[in-house]
Design a protein around this motif. Structure first.
Motif, PDB file in Angstrom:
ATOM      1  N   VAL A 112      19.241  44.528  43.046  1.00  0.00           N
ATOM      2  CA  VAL A 112      20.042  44.112  42.041  1.00  0.00           C
ATOM      3  C   VAL A 112      20.441  45.250  40.889  1.00  0.00           C
ATOM      4  CG1 VAL A 112      19.729  42.451  40.071  1.00  0.00           C
ATOM      5  CG2 VAL A 112      18.622  41.937  42.264  1.00  0.00           C
ATOM      6  N   LEU A 113      19.634  46.221  40.519  1.00  0.00           N
ATOM      7  CA  LEU A 113      19.391  47.373  39.684  1.00  0.00           C
ATOM      8  C   LEU A 113      20.925  47.969  39.874  1.00  0.00           C
ATOM      9  CD1 LEU A 113      18.152  48.325  37.171  1.00  0.00           C
ATOM     10  CD2 LEU A 113      17.213  50.203  38.604  1.00  0.00           C
ATOM     11  N   ARG A 114      21.140  48.196  41.155  1.00  0.00           N
ATOM     12  CA  ARG A 114      22.436  49.017  41.526  1.00  0.00           C
ATOM     13  C   ARG A 114      23.550  48.638  41.206  1.00  0.00           C
ATOM     14  NH1 ARG A 114      24.554  47.227  46.418  1.00  0.00           N
ATOM     15  NH2 ARG A 114      25.655  49.293  46.762  1.00  0.00           N
ATOM     16  N   TRP A 115      23.893  47.200  40.719  1.00  0.00           N
ATOM     17  CA  TRP A 115      25.090  46.600  40.405  1.00  0.00           C
ATOM     18  C   TRP A 115      24.982  46.822  38.767  1.00  0.00           C
ATOM     19  CZ3 TRP A 115      28.613  45.267  43.787  1.00  0.00           C
ATOM     20  CH2 TRP A 115      28.334  45.097  45.005  1.00  0.00           C
ATOM     21  N   LEU A 116      24.274  47.229  38.128  1.00  0.00           N
ATOM     22  CA  LEU A 116      24.249  47.411  36.483  1.00  0.00           C
ATOM     23  C   LEU A 116      24.238  48.789  36.002  1.00  0.00           C
ATOM     24  CD1 LEU A 116      21.943  44.145  36.091  1.00  0.00           C
ATOM     25  CD2 LEU A 116      24.369  44.291  35.761  1.00  0.00           C
ATOM     26  N   THR A 117      23.479  49.557  36.922  1.00  0.00           N
ATOM     27  CA  THR A 117      23.573  51.208  36.334  1.00  0.00           C
ATOM     28  C   THR A 117      24.973  51.678  36.080  1.00  0.00           C
ATOM     29  OG1 THR A 117      23.298  51.756  38.739  1.00  0.00           O
ATOM     30  CG2 THR A 117      21.200  51.415  37.714  1.00  0.00           C
ATOM     31  N   PHE A 118      24.645  52.714  35.149  1.00  0.00           N
ATOM     32  CA  PHE A 118      26.103  53.309  35.095  1.00  0.00           C
ATOM     33  C   PHE A 118      26.689  53.989  36.276  1.00  0.00           C
ATOM     34  CE2 PHE A 118      28.466  56.954  33.104  1.00  0.00           C
ATOM     35  CZ  PHE A 118      29.004  56.315  32.001  1.00  0.00           C
ATOM     36  N   LEU A 119      25.803  54.639  37.038  1.00  0.00           N
ATOM     37  CA  LEU A 119      26.573  54.847  38.505  1.00  0.00           C
ATOM     38  C   LEU A 119      25.973  54.145  39.577  1.00  0.00           C
ATOM     39  CD1 LEU A 119      26.125  58.829  38.088  1.00  0.00           C
ATOM     40  CD2 LEU A 119      28.087  57.652  37.724  1.00  0.00           C
ATOM     41  N   GLU A 120      26.897  53.723  40.447  1.00  0.00           N
ATOM     42  CA  GLU A 120      26.208  53.101  41.687  1.00  0.00           C
ATOM     43  C   GLU A 120      25.617  53.915  42.564  1.00  0.00           C
ATOM     44  OE1 GLU A 120      27.953  50.157  45.247  1.00  0.00           O
ATOM     45  OE2 GLU A 120      29.338  51.496  44.092  1.00  0.00           O
ATOM     46  N   PHE A 121      24.245  53.509  43.239  1.00  0.00           N
ATOM     47  CA  PHE A 121      23.644  54.113  44.280  1.00  0.00           C
ATOM     48  C   PHE A 121      23.266  53.468  45.379  1.00  0.00           C
ATOM     49  CE2 PHE A 121      20.829  52.039  41.158  1.00  0.00           C
ATOM     50  CZ  PHE A 121      19.653  51.665  42.149  1.00  0.00           C
ATOM     51  N   ARG A 122      23.010  54.193  46.436  1.00  0.00           N
ATOM     52  CA  ARG A 122      21.964  53.565  47.318  1.00  0.00           C
ATOM     53  C   ARG A 122      20.847  54.449  47.880  1.00  0.00           C
ATOM     54  NH1 ARG A 122      24.070  55.534  52.635  1.00  0.00           N
ATOM     55  NH2 ARG A 122      25.481  57.549  52.509  1.00  0.00           N
ATOM     56  N   VAL A 123      19.985  53.657  48.236  1.00  0.00           N
ATOM     57  CA  VAL A 123      18.663  54.342  48.735  1.00  0.00           C
ATOM     58  C   VAL A 123      18.843  54.725  50.162  1.00  0.00           C
ATOM     59  CG1 VAL A 123      16.267  53.978  48.779  1.00  0.00           C
ATOM     60  CG2 VAL A 123      17.330  52.880  47.118  1.00  0.00           C
ATOM     61  N   VAL A 124      18.463  56.119  50.323  1.00  0.00           N
ATOM     62  CA  VAL A 124      18.374  56.642  51.443  1.00  0.00           C
ATOM     63  C   VAL A 124      16.931  57.354  51.792  1.00  0.00           C
ATOM     64  CG1 VAL A 124      19.561  58.494  53.124  1.00  0.00           C
ATOM     65  CG2 VAL A 124      21.079  57.182  51.369  1.00  0.00           C
ATOM     66  N   GLN A 134      34.899  48.736  38.877  1.00  0.00           N
ATOM     67  CA  GLN A 134      33.572  48.445  38.039  1.00  0.00           C
ATOM     68  C   GLN A 134      33.462  48.906  36.825  1.00  0.00           C
ATOM     69  OE1 GLN A 134      31.014  49.746  41.341  1.00  0.00           O
ATOM     70  NE2 GLN A 134      31.646  48.582  42.880  1.00  0.00           N
ATOM     71  N   TRP A 135      34.369  48.314  35.930  1.00  0.00           N
ATOM     72  CA  TRP A 135      34.299  48.816  34.440  1.00  0.00           C
ATOM     73  C   TRP A 135      33.023  48.413  33.583  1.00  0.00           C
ATOM     74  CZ3 TRP A 135      37.871  52.228  33.191  1.00  0.00           C
ATOM     75  CH2 TRP A 135      38.881  52.635  33.874  1.00  0.00           C
ATOM     76  N   TRP A 136      32.387  47.267  34.041  1.00  0.00           N
ATOM     77  CA  TRP A 136      31.257  46.769  33.481  1.00  0.00           C
ATOM     78  C   TRP A 136      30.169  47.758  33.484  1.00  0.00           C
ATOM     79  CZ3 TRP A 136      32.610  44.838  38.577  1.00  0.00           C
ATOM     80  CH2 TRP A 136      31.720  45.206  39.464  1.00  0.00           C
ATOM     81  N   ARG A 137      30.028  48.794  34.328  1.00  0.00           N
ATOM     82  CA  ARG A 137      28.997  49.636  34.455  1.00  0.00           C
ATOM     83  C   ARG A 137      29.028  50.668  33.260  1.00  0.00           C
ATOM     84  NH1 ARG A 137      26.507  50.307  39.206  1.00  0.00           N
ATOM     85  NH2 ARG A 137      27.594  49.284  40.914  1.00  0.00           N
ATOM     86  N   LEU A 138      30.263  50.655  32.373  1.00  0.00           N
ATOM     87  CA  LEU A 138      30.108  51.544  31.149  1.00  0.00           C
ATOM     88  C   LEU A 138      29.308  50.947  30.116  1.00  0.00           C
ATOM     89  CD1 LEU A 138      33.950  52.047  31.173  1.00  0.00           C
ATOM     90  CD2 LEU A 138      32.124  53.676  32.186  1.00  0.00           C
TER      91      LEU A 138
END
Length: 290
Positions: free
Chosen positions: A112-124, A141-145
Motif C-alpha cells: 500500500v505504501l508504494r502508491w503514496l511515496t514520492f518515488l514508486e518502488f518495488r521490492v526485489v 502519478q502527480w499525487w506523489r508530489l
C-alpha cells in the motif's frame, strides 16, 4: 502596543452605534477627526477583528443580538466537537493522515505504501528498487508530489505531527480560511518533498513535519508584519521548534535513536513558509493602512 486606523469614514456617517458596541465589548479605542474624516483607532492586535465586526454591525448592535460574557466571567473553552466543526479542513487532513497510517500499518505495509511515496518502488528480494520520478510523472502519478505528507512511521511520529498540525492548522484556518490552509499545506508538502528528494535521493520518507515547519514560518512572519491574536504563538513554542530543527541538523537526534530525520524537508518547509508569511503579512498590513 501601537494603535492603527481601522476605519476612515466621512463625517456624515453615524459611528455612534458602533462605538457603543465597542464600549459594550470593552474594546479600547478612540475616534479622531482628520482631513474631513472620522478615524477609528484600535490596537494593532484587534484591528482585523474590529474591521470584520464593522462589516457585520455597521450600526452597532442596538437589539443586542451578540451574546457577550458577563463582566468578570471567564469565557468557556469550546468543546472538542465544536473545535472540529470550526476547523473542518484541519480535521480532514488529520483524518486522512490517520487513515493512511492505519492502512499502511505505520509504514510496514509496503504494497500500500508504494502508491503514496514520492518515488514508486518495488521490492526485489531484500532490496527496494525505486522508479525514476520522471517515469511516475509521465504515467500521470502527480499525487506523489504531495502524498508523502500523509505517511508516518510509528505511533510517536503520527502523534507528534498530528498534535502540531492541529495547533497550527486551526490558527491558519481561523485567520485565513480552510481553502487557504489546504493550499498552504499542499504547497509546503510539495516544496519540502522536493527538497528532501534533492538532498537524499531515492529514499523512503514521509510525514507532516515539513508542512509543520511551513505553517510555523508562515504564522511567525505573518504575525511580525500584521499582528493578530490567531497567529500569536508563545515565544517558547517558536524557540522550541527552532531549537529542535537545529538539533536535528546537528545529527544529535538521529544519534540518540530517533532514526533518520528529513532535515531538508524541515528547512525547505520553513523557508517557503516564511516566504508565504511575508507575502500574506505585507498584504494584510497594506489593508490595515487603507
Amino acid at each position: 502596543m501601537s494603535a492603527v486606523a481601522v476605519l476612515r469614514l466621512p463625517l456624515a456617517v453615524d459611528l455612534s452605534g458602533f462605538v457603543k458596541l465597542l464600549q459594550r465589548m470593552q474594546v479600547p479605542h478612540r475616534v479622531s477627526e482628520e482631513a474631513g474624516e472620522q478615524v477609528l483607532w484600535v490596537s494593532d492586535e484587534l484591528s482585523e477583528d474590529v474591521r470584520a465586526l464593522y462589516v457585520r454591525f455597521p450600526a452597532g448592535d442596538p437589539e443586542q443580538q451578540l451574546e457577550l460574557p458577563a463582566a468578570g466571567s471567564t469565557p468557556r473553552r469550546p468543546g472538542f466537537v465544536q473545535q472540529l466543526t470550526r476547523s473542518p479542513m484541519t480535521a480532514l487532513v488529520l483524518l486522512l493522515s490517520l487513515i493512511v497510517s492505519a492502512v499502511t500499518l505505520l509504514g510496514e505495509n509496503l504494497e500500500v505504501l508504494r502508491w503514496l511515496t514520492f518515488l514508486e518502488f518495488r521490492v526485489v528480494g531484500q532490496y527496494i528498487q525505486f522508479t525514476p520520478l520522471a517515469d511516475s510523472m509521465a504515467a500521470g502519478q502527480w499525487w506523489r508530489l504531495v502524498t508523502p505528507m500523509l505517511i508516518h512511521f510509528g505511533f510517536l511520529h503520527i502523534a507528534m505531527n498530528g498534535m502540531w498540525y492541529w495547533e497550527l492548522g486551526r490558527r491558519i484556518e481561523a485567520r485565513q480560511g480552510g481553502i487557504n490552509l489546504l493550499g498552504l499545506t499542499l504547497l509546503f508538502s510539495l516544496v519540502s518533498n522536493f527538497a528532501q528528494y534533492i538532498f537524499s535521493g531515492a529514499t523512503l520518507f514521509g510525514g507532516l513535519s515539513g508542512v509543520l515547519y511551513g505553517l510555523l514560518g508562515h504564522c511567525w512572519i505573518y504575525q511580525l508584519l500584521a499582528p493578530n491574536p490567531a497567529y500569536h504563538l508563545p515565544r517558547g513554542v517558536l524557540v522550541m521548534m527552532l531549537v529542535w530543527l537545529l538539533l536535528c541538523l546537528s545529527g544529535l537526534v538521529s544519534l540518540i535513536g530517533f532514526g533518520e530525520i528529513a532535515n531538508a524537508a524541515h528547512v525547505g518547509g520553513l523557508l517557503v513558509g516564511c516566504f508565504t508569511g511575508l507575502l500574506g503579512g505585507l498584504f494584510a498590513r497594506r489593508k490595515m493602512t487603507l
